[in-house]
Motif scaffolding. Structure first.
Motif, PDB file in Angstrom:
ATOM      1  N   LYS A 220       0.727  -1.146  -0.126  1.00  0.00           N
ATOM      2  CA  LYS A 220      -0.115  -0.065   0.010  1.00  0.00           C
ATOM      3  C   LYS A 220       0.841   1.307   0.110  1.00  0.00           C
ATOM      4  O   LYS A 220       0.558   2.156  -0.534  1.00  0.00           O
ATOM      5  CB  LYS A 220      -0.822  -0.004   1.264  1.00  0.00           C
ATOM      6  N   TYR A 221       1.906   1.299   0.783  1.00  0.00           N
ATOM      7  CA  TYR A 221       2.617   2.436   1.052  1.00  0.00           C
ATOM      8  C   TYR A 221       3.936   2.505   0.158  1.00  0.00           C
ATOM      9  O   TYR A 221       4.702   3.225   0.141  1.00  0.00           O
ATOM     10  CB  TYR A 221       3.287   2.724   2.614  1.00  0.00           C
ATOM     11  N   ILE A 248       7.359   4.979   0.786  1.00  0.00           N
ATOM     12  CA  ILE A 248       7.347   6.288   1.255  1.00  0.00           C
ATOM     13  C   ILE A 248       8.004   6.506   2.690  1.00  0.00           C
ATOM     14  O   ILE A 248       8.382   7.484   3.040  1.00  0.00           O
ATOM     15  CB  ILE A 248       5.960   7.082   1.587  1.00  0.00           C
ATOM     16  N   THR A 276      -6.626   2.757   8.938  1.00  0.00           N
ATOM     17  CA  THR A 276      -7.215   2.950  10.476  1.00  0.00           C
ATOM     18  C   THR A 276      -5.962   3.277  11.483  1.00  0.00           C
ATOM     19  O   THR A 276      -6.758   3.743  12.651  1.00  0.00           O
ATOM     20  CB  THR A 276      -8.119   1.743  10.687  1.00  0.00           C
ATOM     21  N   TYR A 281      -1.184  -1.907  15.820  1.00  0.00           N
ATOM     22  CA  TYR A 281      -1.409  -2.008  17.169  1.00  0.00           C
ATOM     23  C   TYR A 281      -2.026  -3.422  17.362  1.00  0.00           C
ATOM     24  O   TYR A 281      -1.502  -3.919  18.354  1.00  0.00           O
ATOM     25  CB  TYR A 281      -2.636  -1.006  17.468  1.00  0.00           C
TER      26      TYR A 281
HETATM   27  P1  ADP Z   1      -3.135   1.786   8.464  1.00  0.00           P
HETATM   28  O1  ADP Z   1      -4.401   1.166   8.405  1.00  0.00           O
HETATM   29  O2  ADP Z   1      -3.117   3.110   8.595  1.00  0.00           O
HETATM   30  O3  ADP Z   1      -2.155   1.314   7.334  1.00  0.00           O
HETATM   31  P2  ADP Z   1      -1.366   0.220  10.506  1.00  0.00           P
HETATM   32  O4  ADP Z   1      -1.789   0.222  11.904  1.00  0.00           O
HETATM   33  O5  ADP Z   1      -1.163  -0.906   9.634  1.00  0.00           O
HETATM   34  O6  ADP Z   1      -2.579   1.253   9.860  1.00  0.00           O
HETATM   35  O7  ADP Z   1      -0.207   1.305  10.132  1.00  0.00           O
HETATM   36  C1  ADP Z   1       0.038   2.535  11.031  1.00  0.00           C
HETATM   37  C2  ADP Z   1       0.634   3.519  10.347  1.00  0.00           C
HETATM   38  O8  ADP Z   1       2.331   2.882  10.103  1.00  0.00           O
HETATM   39  C3  ADP Z   1       0.199   3.756   8.877  1.00  0.00           C
HETATM   40  O9  ADP Z   1      -0.749   4.603   8.807  1.00  0.00           O
HETATM   41  C4  ADP Z   1       1.460   4.404   8.122  1.00  0.00           C
HETATM   42  O10 ADP Z   1       1.717   5.728   8.623  1.00  0.00           O
HETATM   43  C5  ADP Z   1       2.745   3.474   8.732  1.00  0.00           C
HETATM   44  N1  ADP Z   1       3.254   2.437   7.939  1.00  0.00           N
HETATM   45  C6  ADP Z   1       2.774   1.239   8.318  1.00  0.00           C
HETATM   46  N2  ADP Z   1       3.606   0.183   7.513  1.00  0.00           N
HETATM   47  C7  ADP Z   1       4.190   1.280   6.646  1.00  0.00           C
HETATM   48  C8  ADP Z   1       5.018   1.046   5.405  1.00  0.00           C
HETATM   49  N3  ADP Z   1       5.453  -0.168   5.011  1.00  0.00           N
HETATM   50  N4  ADP Z   1       5.562   2.286   4.859  1.00  0.00           N
HETATM   51  C9  ADP Z   1       5.430   3.393   5.406  1.00  0.00           C
HETATM   52  N5  ADP Z   1       4.585   3.525   6.590  1.00  0.00           N
HETATM   53  C10 ADP Z   1       3.784   2.598   7.043  1.00  0.00           C
END
Ligand code: ADP
Length: 318
Positions: A220-221, A248, A276, A281
């Motif tokens: 996704k990221y 990112i 979310t 978490y």
């Molecule tokens: P979300 O549903 O927002 O993805 P997560 O709890 O899985 O919730 O992740 C929390 C946050 O951690 C994300 O919103 C993002 O900011 C960061 N994050 C998680 N995985 C990645 C990744 N692979 N690359 C960049 N940021 C990440």
């Protein structure tokens, strides 16, 4: 001593019911036992050394008062636990029975309209409906995550440990991940050690959730054309899984907060990707329950590595 206390499940009760250690029923019962034995001993000594009935009555009364006070505390704590439990089951039933069906219904209706099976849409109509669809998806994600959290927060939520061949879990994740990765032209690599991994004691459903969350986030990221690599190996007598991406990244100051409830890094929010802030978490909760460790390393705009480690042997007090 600590092991003895753990056997009494004081730590477990404190964690599950969000109580301080001294407020747990097991601790209070233990305390009541110690105080009763001590005061009974003192009363016995006093009874042997005095013939004064007033002193005897006073010492027996003090035992009764102490036991009464602790008894009241135990009843209060148990009432609190019952109230928390009732609130939790009401919440679960509200989420699962009242919130999910209408959201799922809306999702399918919007999907049909957006597919233009019911008639051609103007670009502006399509755009607005797509926004509605995305918001609804966001809400569904949140409700599903809340359900997961709520189930896991119930200490007796079934954590079913079994000896699992980790490669099998990975295969399932790879199959689910591939369509998304293909769509974004992301190359997906999985590196396993040369030797077959030992069977590892874990809850396959929960660990699959963790793995899927890390892998889904990585895709996704990560912008189109990037790379996601999953490395699996044995390190310090533990299973180590790392999910690397060329995405990112996360601002250094926010790295620590990623595993807290509802936290989303500022750069992730800016991407407008739905999320979310609950996945990591829950993942941390699951890994903690396995007596493992989960952490993140990242470089902004270069990529991230999310890793977890699990013990190879089942520990007591799971
Ligand atoms: P979300 O549903 O927002 O993805 P997560 O709890 O899985 O919730 O992740 C929390 C946050 O951690 C994300 O919103 C993002 O900011 C960061 N994050 C998680 N995985 C990645 C990744 N692979 N690359 C960049 N940021 C990440």
């Amino acid at each position: 001593m600590r092991e003895f206390i753990q056997k009494l499940s004081i730590f477990e009760e404190a964690r599950i019911f969000h109580l301080k250690l001294w407020q747990t029923p097991s601790f209070l019962f233990l305390l009541m036992g110690i105080i009763t034995i001590t005061i009974t001993g003192i009363t016995y000594r006093i009874a042997n050394s005095t013939d004064d009935p007033a002193i005897l009555i006073a010492s027996i009364s003090s035992v009764t008062v102490v036991v009464f006070i602790i008894g009241v505390l135990v009843v209060r704590v148990i009432s609190k636990i019952i109230i928390i439990n009732n609130a939790r089951s009401e919440f679960l039933s509200l989420v699962s029975h009242q919130l999910r069906p209408p959201l799922t219904g809306t999702k399918y209706i919007l999907e049909i309209i957006l597919s233009e099976k019911t008639g051609k849409l103007q670009p502006q109509q399509k755009d607005l409906l797509q926004q509605g669809f995305d918001t609804n998806e966001q809400m569904l994600l949140l409700v599903n995550d809340l359900l997961d959290i709520s189930r896991m927060a119930e200490g007796d939520s079934p954590f079913n440990y079994e000896e699992v061949q980790f490669e099998t879990l990975l295969k399932e994740i790879e199959e689910q991940l591939t369509p998304n990765a293909l769509e974004k032209k992301i190359s997906l690599n999985i590196h396993l050690p040369q030797d077959r991994l030992p069977r590892i004691p874990l809850d396959p459903k929960k660990i699959k959730f963790v793995l899927q969350n890390l892998a889904d986030n990585a895709v996704k990221y990560t912008p189109d054309g990037g790379t996601v690599t999953i490395d699996v190996g044995i390190e310090n007598n533990m299973l180590k899984v790392s999910v690397h991406d060329t995405g990112i990244g996360v601002p250094a100051s926010e790295l620590e907060k990623l595993f807290t409830k509802f936290y989303r890094a500022s750069n992730a929010v800016e991407t407008k990707k739905t999320g979310t802030g609950l996945g990591l978490y829950i993942a941390k909760n699951v890994i903690d329950r396995h007596h493992g460790r989960i952490w993140a390393e990242s470089e902004l705009n270069k990529g991230s590595t999310f890793s977890f480690m699990l013990p190879l042997k089942l520990k007591r007090n799971y």
